[in-house]
Design a protein around this motif. Structure first.
Motif, PDB file in Angstrom:
ATOM      1  N   THR A  17       0.838  -1.202   0.000  1.00 44.86           N
ATOM      2  CA  THR A  17       0.000   0.000   0.000  1.00 44.86           C
ATOM      3  C   THR A  17       0.876   1.257   0.000  1.00 44.86           C
ATOM      4  OG1 THR A  17      -1.731  -1.180   1.203  1.00 44.86           O
ATOM      5  CG2 THR A  17      -1.839   1.212   1.239  1.00 44.86           C
ATOM      6  N   THR A  18       1.882   1.275   0.845  1.00 40.50           N
ATOM      7  CA  THR A  18       2.791   2.427   0.910  1.00 40.50           C
ATOM      8  C   THR A  18       3.521   2.596  -0.416  1.00 40.50           C
ATOM      9  OG1 THR A  18       3.092   2.049   3.271  1.00 40.50           O
ATOM     10  CG2 THR A  18       4.725   3.426   2.189  1.00 40.50           C
ATOM     11  N   GLU A  19       4.039   1.489  -0.960  1.00 39.86           N
ATOM     12  CA  GLU A  19       4.763   1.536  -2.231  1.00 39.86           C
ATOM     13  C   GLU A  19       3.861   2.018  -3.363  1.00 39.86           C
ATOM     14  OE1 GLU A  19       6.945  -1.699  -5.082  1.00 39.86           O
ATOM     15  OE2 GLU A  19       7.144  -1.955  -2.911  1.00 39.86           O
ATOM     16  N   SER A  20       2.613   1.514  -3.377  1.00 34.25           N
ATOM     17  CA  SER A  20       1.697   1.931  -4.441  1.00 34.25           C
ATOM     18  C   SER A  20       1.328   3.406  -4.303  1.00 34.25           C
ATOM     19  CB  SER A  20       0.447   1.060  -4.457  1.00 34.25           C
ATOM     20  OG  SER A  20      -0.313   1.227  -3.287  1.00 34.25           O
ATOM     21  N   GLN A  21       1.223   3.910  -3.081  1.00 34.72           N
ATOM     22  CA  GLN A  21       0.924   5.328  -2.885  1.00 34.72           C
ATOM     23  C   GLN A  21       2.075   6.195  -3.406  1.00 34.72           C
ATOM     24  OE1 GLN A  21      -2.094   6.473  -1.825  1.00 34.72           O
ATOM     25  NE2 GLN A  21      -1.268   8.422  -2.504  1.00 34.72           N
TER      26      GLN A  21
END
Length: 161
Positions: free
Chosen positions: A122-126
Motif C-alpha cells: 500500500t505504501t509503495e503503491s501510494q
C-alpha cells in the motif's frame, strides 16, 4: 463423588420405597381408624380420638417428609447431571482448543505477515501514484510550455514575414 447413575438409582429406589410406604401407612391408618370406630365410640372416648388424630398427623408428617426427601434427591440428580454435562463440555472444548491452538497460532502469524506485506505494498503503491501524478503534472506543464513556445515562435515568424 457421586455419579449420575448412582443418583438415578437412589432416586428410583426411593420412589419405589416412598410409594410402598405411603400406601402401607395409609392402609394401616385406615385399618386402625375402622377398628377404633367399631370398638369405641370416638365421641365419648377422647383418648382413642386423640391417638387417631396423632396417628393421622404422624402419617401426614411422614408423607410430607417423603415428599421433601424426594424433592432433594431430584434436585441432587439434576445438579449432578448439570455438573457432569458441564464437565463433559469443558473437556470437549479443551480437546478442541488443544487441536486448534497451533493451527490458529500459525494462521494468526501468517495473517500478521500478510498484513505487514499489504501495508508495504500500500505504501509503495501510494508512492508510485504520487510519482505518476508528478509526471502527469510535469507533462501538462511541459505541453503548456511547448504550446506557448510554439505560439511565440509562430508569432515571431509572422512578424518577420
Amino acid at each position: 463423588m457421586i455419579d449420575n447413575h448412582h443418583c438415578q438409582r437412589l432416586l428410583d429406589r426411593f420412589e419405589t420405597w416412598s410409594r410402598e410406604t405411603a400406601s402401607v401407612s395409609n392402609d394401616k391408618l385406615e385399618i386402625c381408624q375402622k377398628s377404633a370406630e367399631e370398638k369405641f365410640d370416638l365421641e365419648e372416648n377422647q383418648e382413642v380420638s386423640a391417638w387417631l388424630a396423632n396417628a393421622k398427623e404422624n402419617v401426614n408428617l411422614l408423607n410430607q417428609r417423603i415428599s421433601e426427601r424426594k424433592s432433594l434427591l431430584e434436585s441432587a440428580y439434576a445438579r449432578n447431571k448439570c455438573l457432569d454435562d458441564c464437565q463433559e463440555m469443558t473437556i470437549s472444548l479443551d480437546n478442541k482448543r488443544v487441536g486448534i491452538s497451533k493451527e490458529t497460532g500459525d494462521d494468526a502469524e501468517r495473517t500478521r505477515q500478510l498484513l505487514k506485506e499489504h501495508d508495504g505494498y500500500t505504501t509503495e503503491s501510494q508512492v508510485l501514484v504520487n510519482l505518476a501524478q508528478d509526471i502527469d503534472t510535469s507533462a501538462a506543464n511541459l505541453i503548456s510550455d511547448t504550446t506557448k513556445t510554439n505560439q511565440n515562435t509562430d508569432n515571431t515568424q509572422q512578424i518577420n514575414l
